[in-house]
Design a protein around this motif. Structure first.
Motif, PDB file in Angstrom:
ATOM      1  N   LEU A 156       1.923  -1.696   8.845  1.00 34.10           N
ATOM      2  CA  LEU A 156       1.189  -1.692   7.577  1.00 34.10           C
ATOM      3  C   LEU A 156       0.960  -0.249   7.135  1.00 34.10           C
ATOM      4  O   LEU A 156       0.595   0.599   7.945  1.00 34.10           O
ATOM      5  CB  LEU A 156      -0.152  -2.394   7.746  1.00 34.10           C
ATOM      6  CG  LEU A 156      -0.094  -3.877   8.091  1.00 34.10           C
ATOM      7  CD1 LEU A 156      -1.509  -4.426   8.265  1.00 34.10           C
ATOM      8  CD2 LEU A 156       0.659  -4.678   7.038  1.00 34.10           C
ATOM      9  N   LEU A 157       1.167   0.015   5.839  1.00 33.36           N
ATOM     10  CA  LEU A 157       0.907   1.346   5.293  1.00 33.36           C
ATOM     11  C   LEU A 157      -0.339   1.293   4.418  1.00 33.36           C
ATOM     12  O   LEU A 157      -0.738   0.232   3.958  1.00 33.36           O
ATOM     13  CB  LEU A 157       2.083   1.817   4.425  1.00 33.36           C
ATOM     14  CG  LEU A 157       3.470   1.890   5.059  1.00 33.36           C
ATOM     15  CD1 LEU A 157       4.450   2.512   4.067  1.00 33.36           C
ATOM     16  CD2 LEU A 157       3.434   2.714   6.346  1.00 33.36           C
ATOM     17  N   LYS A 158      -0.913   2.461   4.191  1.00 33.00           N
ATOM     18  CA  LYS A 158      -1.955   2.567   3.170  1.00 33.00           C
ATOM     19  C   LYS A 158      -1.257   2.774   1.826  1.00 33.00           C
ATOM     20  O   LYS A 158      -0.195   3.395   1.763  1.00 33.00           O
ATOM     21  CB  LYS A 158      -2.870   3.748   3.461  1.00 33.00           C
ATOM     22  CG  LYS A 158      -3.808   3.474   4.628  1.00 33.00           C
ATOM     23  CD  LYS A 158      -4.737   4.653   4.869  1.00 33.00           C
ATOM     24  CE  LYS A 158      -5.474   4.449   6.177  1.00 33.00           C
ATOM     25  NZ  LYS A 158      -5.452   5.634   7.031  1.00 33.00           N
ATOM     26  N   ALA A 159      -1.877   2.277   0.750  1.00 32.03           N
ATOM     27  CA  ALA A 159      -1.276   2.452  -0.573  1.00 32.03           C
ATOM     28  C   ALA A 159      -1.046   3.936  -0.821  1.00 32.03           C
ATOM     29  O   ALA A 159      -1.950   4.748  -0.643  1.00 32.03           O
ATOM     30  CB  ALA A 159      -2.183   1.854  -1.645  1.00 32.03           C
ATOM     31  N   GLY A 160       0.169   4.281  -1.209  1.00 31.22           N
ATOM     32  CA  GLY A 160       0.493   5.670  -1.514  1.00 31.22           C
ATOM     33  C   GLY A 160       0.997   6.472  -0.329  1.00 31.22           C
ATOM     34  O   GLY A 160       1.425   7.617  -0.482  1.00 31.22           O
ATOM     35  N   GLU A 161       0.945   5.870   0.855  1.00 32.25           N
ATOM     36  CA  GLU A 161       1.352   6.597   2.068  1.00 32.25           C
ATOM     37  C   GLU A 161       2.839   6.932   2.031  1.00 32.25           C
ATOM     38  O   GLU A 161       3.666   6.129   1.615  1.00 32.25           O
ATOM     39  CB  GLU A 161       1.033   5.720   3.295  1.00 32.25           C
ATOM     40  CG  GLU A 161       1.132   6.452   4.621  1.00 32.25           C
ATOM     41  CD  GLU A 161       0.674   5.573   5.800  1.00 32.25           C
ATOM     42  OE1 GLU A 161      -0.144   4.649   5.596  1.00 32.25           O
ATOM     43  OE2 GLU A 161       1.164   5.806   6.924  1.00 32.25           O
ATOM     44  N   LYS A 162       3.170   8.130   2.491  1.00 32.42           N
ATOM     45  CA  LYS A 162       4.577   8.530   2.592  1.00 32.42           C
ATOM     46  C   LYS A 162       5.197   7.839   3.802  1.00 32.42           C
ATOM     47  O   LYS A 162       4.534   7.662   4.827  1.00 32.42           O
ATOM     48  CB  LYS A 162       4.681  10.054   2.736  1.00 32.42           C
ATOM     49  CG  LYS A 162       4.333  10.801   1.454  1.00 32.42           C
ATOM     50  CD  LYS A 162       5.490  11.704   1.009  1.00 32.42           C
ATOM     51  CE  LYS A 162       5.436  11.991  -0.478  1.00 32.42           C
ATOM     52  NZ  LYS A 162       4.318  12.853  -0.848  1.00 32.42           N
ATOM     53  N   PHE A 163       6.459   7.477   3.704  1.00 35.11           N
ATOM     54  CA  PHE A 163       7.124   6.771   4.802  1.00 35.11           C
ATOM     55  C   PHE A 163       8.588   7.141   4.793  1.00 35.11           C
ATOM     56  O   PHE A 163       9.232   7.122   3.751  1.00 35.11           O
ATOM     57  CB  PHE A 163       6.940   5.255   4.618  1.00 35.11           C
ATOM     58  CG  PHE A 163       7.416   4.435   5.787  1.00 35.11           C
ATOM     59  CD1 PHE A 163       6.647   4.336   6.937  1.00 35.11           C
ATOM     60  CD2 PHE A 163       8.639   3.770   5.751  1.00 35.11           C
ATOM     61  CE1 PHE A 163       7.070   3.584   8.021  1.00 35.11           C
ATOM     62  CE2 PHE A 163       9.076   3.013   6.834  1.00 35.11           C
ATOM     63  CZ  PHE A 163       8.283   2.920   7.969  1.00 35.11           C
TER      64      PHE A 163
END
Lengths: 382, 382
Positions: A247-254
């Motif tokens: 799961l990522l946080k909204a806006g997180e770079k990946f």
């Protein structure tokens, strides 16, 4: 087709280049071609008309920008890779002579619902990137049988290439790898859409169709299937059209790798309210709410729940189970609404206990794929 | 401990061999030791008392059949495998001197709920194989730091062995492999249960505890952790305590391999109605229904829905979010029930949109693991 033609294509005005285009189609952006299906049309039609079916092409086939079929004569699709014999070429005319199978099925862009995520570039799909259609064609299994093709047990993926080319010399070509099991089980080389020869704009004359998978995996203008042990490292398969495994946080770079992400293969469970549309003004009293729901077809839908009080209570909608596990379920329910502003929410649950989270943004990903949140419309009752 | 002692152990009478055993524990079978927690006790206690906490041992430590702690002095746990230095021995006394971390968490047998599946041998668990407890001990991460241990990036699994031995010379030893990520992130070498030294029967003096995983993965009497690139081929890990990756039909034969199945690692989302119990006779009028719900702790529960009309309508129960993501949520709701026979159903939904299927048998597997169906009780109202 020369590369020159492809390069020049990106500057042409789309509205005139798509022959047979209907004015009710919503052109969402000019390059590459994207056409969205209005909600009202989805609500009207159990089988989405080819004229109103969404279009989303990463790259185009120049002569394919038409709602008319392309000639099947002379069209060749080849099978290569870890198979015996090592190469098989199938001519379009041969396909016509074989038994055809038909699926009623969801065709959905994996970016459908992207506009629900916040701050994500890309086609701002709401629910216009989905349709319910009938694809017919020759099962790949039958082709392997007819040509005495044996697939090496080491094969884990089938990579599909189309005759379309990149929109510029510097751009990567488009292809996708599919898991071998569903491909051998149910893929067809589709020749027809809704009972008619497959239009050029929808991938005709030959499209690889595997019900239950997202639209991007239904590779158009099919040119070659590669039977391989690994997934393609192609840009659109290894970097785009993937979602993180965590799961990522909204806006997180990946930074996508094959290990930390997976392709957008299986269609996510979803329900939509098609009537009333968000923003509708209704008269107080009994209101009918209807829509569609679907999953990847692996198990049946168990229930569609509708809430008129922001999730405090949920009532079951009525639906009929469609003949095809890959088709959408049309559902309907009623409620007595008093004057005021109301939210109406819908949520499907399938037999595996998969449902839509209240806050679909929990699956936020940089490209906004696979939206599966509880569907919400706001209406005003007078 | 000699093998002789282990061999003779299986014939001893359990009721007398477990010191401090409470008569309210339900002995479900004699060999190996299985103790079940009565529903009434689960309902009474937010933190399940060690005396009432279920026991399920594949094999026992002869001197460990006690609710009293075992001596930590002289207890050694070693770390081996793809680490530098190649072997580290941690003495029990050293663990006592280090900072302790505590988790409130579900402890659940992966066979809990097995009796809901039909025709499956094994401990006939209903909901007596679960508890909510507090484990405290030293984070493995802190141990690696203290001893300057570096874990090779190739390590994918940590395999845990206990000091317990098989119940016969012909039987395989018991061990489990855990994915390395959660182990490095949150595993502790647990020394305490509910604030007191860990009882022998619950794996004391040292147990590997990783919140969010099923009880079988919380390896008792911890003797060795192996840092490895692959999962253990051990019988109990590679054949038992696994579920198929595909759906089976009830009664279907299945030959487990590492490729076609996965270990019972992460706790499945579940809710239970603890009051009223099934079969209860109630007075007509307002009835309070309460229970617990939980998942693997990766995301919070979003709602607990309760139905009094076999799924026609669902009302949300009230609950408080516990401080620990791994603990159970206690929930409660009320309804006005008229005379007659009523079914009451409960269903949790978490933030990922995971819920309990109406028919939990869809996940039928030969050993009856991971029951996650909608929970149902039947009561008579007069």
């Amino acid at each position: 087709m020369s590369t020159q033609a492809v390069l020049s294509k990106s500057s042409r005005p789309i509205a005139t280049s798509l022959k047979g285009k209907d004015s009710r189609l919503e052109v969402m952006s000019a390059v590459p071609l994207v056409l969205s299906t209005p909600v009202g049309l989805l609500a009207e039609q159990t089988i989405t008309d080819k004229k109103y079916l969404f279009v989303r092409n990463i790259q185009d086939l120049a002569e394919g920008m038409t709602l008319e079929p392309l000639p099947l004569e002379g069209w060749e699709t080849e099978l290569v890779g870890l198979i015996k014999p090592f190469r098989v070429v199938i001519r379009g005319e041969e396909l016509l002579e074989m038994d055809q199978a038909e699926y009623e099925m969801i065709l959905q862009c994996s970016g459908n619902g992207r506009s629900q995520y916040r701050g994500i570039p890309g086609t701002p799909w709401d629910q216009g990137g989905v349709g319910n259609v009938r694809f017919a064609g020759v099962p790949l299994k039958a082709i392997l049988d007819k040509y005495n093709v044996t697939v090496d047990p080491q094969v884990k993926y089938v990579t599909a290439e189309g005759h379309d080319l990149p929109m510029g010399l510097e751009k990567p070509d488009f292809e996708h790898s599919l898991p071998v099991a569903p491909v051998l089980e149910r893929s067809i080389l589709a020749l027809k859409l809704n009972g008619e020869p497959l239009p050029g704009i929808h991938g005709g004359p030959v499209r690889l169709v595997t019900p239950g998978l997202f639209g991007t995996m239904q590779v158009k203008w099919l040119r070659r299937l590669r039977f391989e042990t690994a997934e393609s490292p192609n840009f659109y398969h290894a970097t785009e059209y993937r979602v993180p495994l965590s799961l990522l946080k909204a806006g997180e770079k990946f930074r996508f790798t094959m290990e930390n992400s997976r392709p957008t293969w299986d269609i996510r469970l979803m329900s939509y309210i098609l009537e009333p549309e968000s923003g509708a003004k209704l008269k107080a009293g009994v209101v009918t709410v209807s829509g569609v729901a679907y999953n990847d077809g692996s198990v049946r839908l168990e229930s569609v729940l509708v809430s008129f009080d922001r999730g405090q209570n949920w009532q079951p909608a009525k639906f009929e189970i469609p003949d095809s596990p890959y088709a959408w379920y049309r559902w309907t329910t009623q409620a007595n609404l008093k004057p005021g502003v109301h939210e109406i929410w819908s949520r499907a649950i399938d037999a595996l206990g998969r449902t839509q989270p209240l806050e679909g943004s929990i699956f936020w990903n940089p490209n906004g794929y696979e939206w599966t949140g509880v569907f919400k419309v706001e209406v005003t009752v007078n």
